[in-house]
Design an enzyme around this catalytic site. Structure first.
Site, PDB file in Angstrom:
ATOM      1  N   SER A 106       0.834  -1.192   0.000  1.00 22.42           N
ATOM      2  CA  SER A 106       0.000   0.000   0.000  1.00 22.42           C
ATOM      3  C   SER A 106       0.879   1.257   0.000  1.00 22.42           C
ATOM      4  CB  SER A 106      -0.941  -0.049   1.209  1.00 22.42           C
ATOM      5  OG  SER A 106      -1.940   0.916   1.102  1.00 22.42           O
ATOM      6  N   ASP A 126      -8.802  -6.410  -4.649  1.00 22.23           N
ATOM      7  CA  ASP A 126      -8.450  -5.100  -4.090  1.00 22.23           C
ATOM      8  C   ASP A 126      -9.075  -4.012  -4.963  1.00 22.23           C
ATOM      9  OD1 ASP A 126      -7.267  -2.800  -3.116  1.00 22.23           O
ATOM     10  OD2 ASP A 126      -5.222  -3.575  -3.168  1.00 22.23           O
ATOM     11  N   HIS A 169      -8.145  -5.093  -0.204  1.00 23.30           N
ATOM     12  CA  HIS A 169      -6.835  -4.454  -0.021  1.00 23.30           C
ATOM     13  C   HIS A 169      -6.065  -5.070   1.150  1.00 23.30           C
ATOM     14  CE1 HIS A 169      -3.918  -1.278  -0.475  1.00 23.30           C
ATOM     15  NE2 HIS A 169      -4.104  -0.836   0.744  1.00 23.30           N
TER      16      HIS A 169
END
Lengths: 199, 378
Positions: free
Chosen positions: B156, B321, B354
């Protein structure tokens, strides 16, 4: 070198050293690794299968996981010397479109495919059944090979698409070359190999 | 005292580096001096060639693996992937994890005392960017005697730092591992961040960021921001699977108490966030995300932005995601191969959304581990 598959050796012979290669449907990365070791080529493999992708990474081969049916749009024009499609043409949704894409992204294309004109296939068809062989081991209902063709079919498509064949070879299922293959390639060749570019 | 699993790095103690060399920030602001809190696991080899930097995401910290005390309820945030025999094997690699400046877990941030005033920085803490973090992490590398990382790794926002490392210090890392990231945020991503910030900024307890002086904090705003964040971390499918429309107590009460399990989940996440996270840090971190765009200086051309990169890269995304979908990772991959760089990419089938990057998914572990083998031999 001797225990290498003949189709891979033929491809290696065709390719200039230090060239940039994109291998579509690169499997476990064996071909790219061979080419890197023997010809100093660099480039990437494209592969969809999870285990093959992991195998490539283990071998130190650059691999990009993607579906060939989605095209090569992320690659710029003429960004590779060779685009290789080894035993995969018959399994894609749009072979014709992919051939065009190969010659957009690469200067030359190399394609290998199982020859549906192989005599044993013809005999099985005459007997009323879809051929099952060592090169084409699946049943009609579970085969990934949805676009089978013969050498003549492929050459017809090349003419229609304005593709110039530079070299071709056929080998048997053990990837050997024999005299008969040279005389009657469309009848005796199990695997066909072509190198081509835009005419 | 409960037993610590054998595949954990075990008990760890954070370290602190005081940096007196001023840090000139992207915003033009300057931090005259600052603290960096970090943890290390494993041993640095003689050649100083086996160091791996792990960069944390929005709400993460330097506490990547192991336990601070035997009574800790939970280990570090990436315990699933960092430890003896794990994806990042601490028997082979010297792992460094740094808390980013602006954070609230020990490195200098908005809750730290501003030496100029003797009071917490609050809103006076300068905005920091991914580039600024990379710069401060490079100071930490210098201090630890690491001239070149074997790999810089992150998920991320952490993946964005790994990418920026490859751009800013081409020769100081051999590999960049960029997981569940994006080359820049979309309007939708920024929109979610903006709602989260507005929740905090409009909370009456925010006091213009000087809530420390009022012995309070914008709990309502921070709670809403966290709840919103968690919605974007999970996929629709995994929410359906985990919570569905399950009702607490089995019947509807026709009031605004928790009815559905998903409400209970979000409230729990919000409750555990407040008290451990700082609202000013949340604002800063979301801004760092919004501003991240390495291609800004090359007219939006990411390939040109990566022209100086030398590191080999592994880029990973997860099929479910939707915060940073696979297509965003593919943009990074394209820019890397446009520059003829070594890059591998895998799109990992996972239903979790995610958050998958934090989890121990067998296929994810296989690929991560296979790539780390390459990092180890190179």
């Amino acid at each position: 070198m001797n225990n290498q598959r003949l189709d891979f050796r033929i491809i290696a012979d065709w390719i200039r050293p230090e060239s940039r290669v994109l291998d579509l449907g690169c499997g476990d990365g064996t071909l790219l690794q061979t080419l890197a070791q023997t010809k100093g080529v660099s480039g990437y493999g494209i592969e969809l299968d999870d285990d093959h992708v992991t195998a490539c990474i283990s071998r130190g081969i650059n691999v990009i996981q993607t579906d060939l049916d989605a095209g090569l749009s992320e690659f710029d024009d003429r960004s590779f010397d060779y685009i290789i499609l080894s035993l995969t043409l018959q399994a894609v949704k749009y072979p014709e479109r992919l051939l065009r894409e190969m010659l957009r992204v690469g200067t030359e294309g190399i394609v290998t495919f199982p020859n549906f004109g192989y005599w044993a296939s013809r005999v099985q068809l005459l007997g009323g059944r879809m051929p099952v062989s060592r090169a084409l081991p699946h049943q009609w209902y579970d085969t990934p090979n949805i676009h089978l063709c013969t050498l003549q079919d492929f050459e017809d498509l090349c003419r229609k698409e304005n593709i110039l064949v530079l070299e071709s070879e056929v080998v048997d299922h053990e990837h050997r070359r024999r005299l008969g293959l040279r005389l009657f390639p469309n009848l005796l060749g199990e695997i066909a190999l072509y190198r081509f570019r835009r005419a | 005292m409960k037993a610590i699993p054998p595949d954990s790095v075990g008990l760890v103690t954070p370290a602190r580096l005081r940096v007196e060399q001023p840090l000139v920030l992207s915003s033009g602001g300057v931090l005259a001096s600052y603290d960096l809190v970090y943890e290390t696991y494993g041993e640095l080899d003689h050649a100083h060639s086996n160091a791996v930097l792990i960069c944390h995401a929005l709400s993460g910290s330097h506490h990547v693996a192991g336990y601070h005390s035997a009574d800790d309820a939970k280990p570090g945030w990436w315990e699933q992937h960092v430890g003896p025999g794990k994806s990042i094997d601490t028997r082979r690699f010297f792992v460094v994890a740094c808390n980013n400046i602006g954070s609230c877990y020990g490195s200098t941030g908005p809750a730290s005392v501003n030496p100029a005033t003797g009071r917490p920085y609050g809103p006076d803490f300068p905005m920091v960017t991914v580039r600024d973090w990379v710069e401060s992490q490079a100071r930490l590398a210098d201090a630890l005697g690491i001239t070149q990382w074997a790999a810089v790794v992150g998920g991320s926002l952490g993946g964005m730092q790994a990418l920026h490392w490859a751009i800013d210090y081409p020769t100081r890392l051999r590999h960049a591992i960029i997981i569940a990231a994006a080359p820049k945020l979309t309007a939708q991503n920024i929109a979610f961040n903006e709602v989260a910030r507005q929740a905090i900024l409009t909370d009456p307890d925010f006091h213009g960021g000087r809530f420390y002086d009022h012995n309070t904090e914008p709990r309502r705003g921070l709670r809403i921001a966290r709840m919103l964040g968690h919605i974007t971390y999970l996929s629709d499918d995994i929410m359906r699977e985990k919570f569905g429309r399950d009702i607490r107590g089995g019947k509807l009460n026709f009031d605004y108490q928790v009815a559905f399990e998903v409400e209970s989940y979000l409230r729990y996440q919000a409750d555990t966030f407040v008290g451990r996270f700082d609202a000013n840090t949340y604002l800063l971190m979301t801004k760092a995300l919004d501003y991240f765009d390495p291609a800004r200086e090359t007219d939006g051309d990411l390939s040109r932005a990566l022209a100086r990169v030398q590191a080999a890269s592994l880029v990973l995304s997860f099929t479910s995601d939707w915060r940073f979908p696979s297509a965003r990772s593919r943009e990074i991959v394209k820019a890397l191969h446009d520059n003829d760089l070594d890059v591998s990419y895998a799109d990992i089938k996972a239903p979790h959304g995610h958050d998958a990057f934090l989890m121990r998914i067998p296929r994810y572990v296989d690929i991560f581990r296979a790539y780390m083998e390459r990092v180890a031999v190179a």
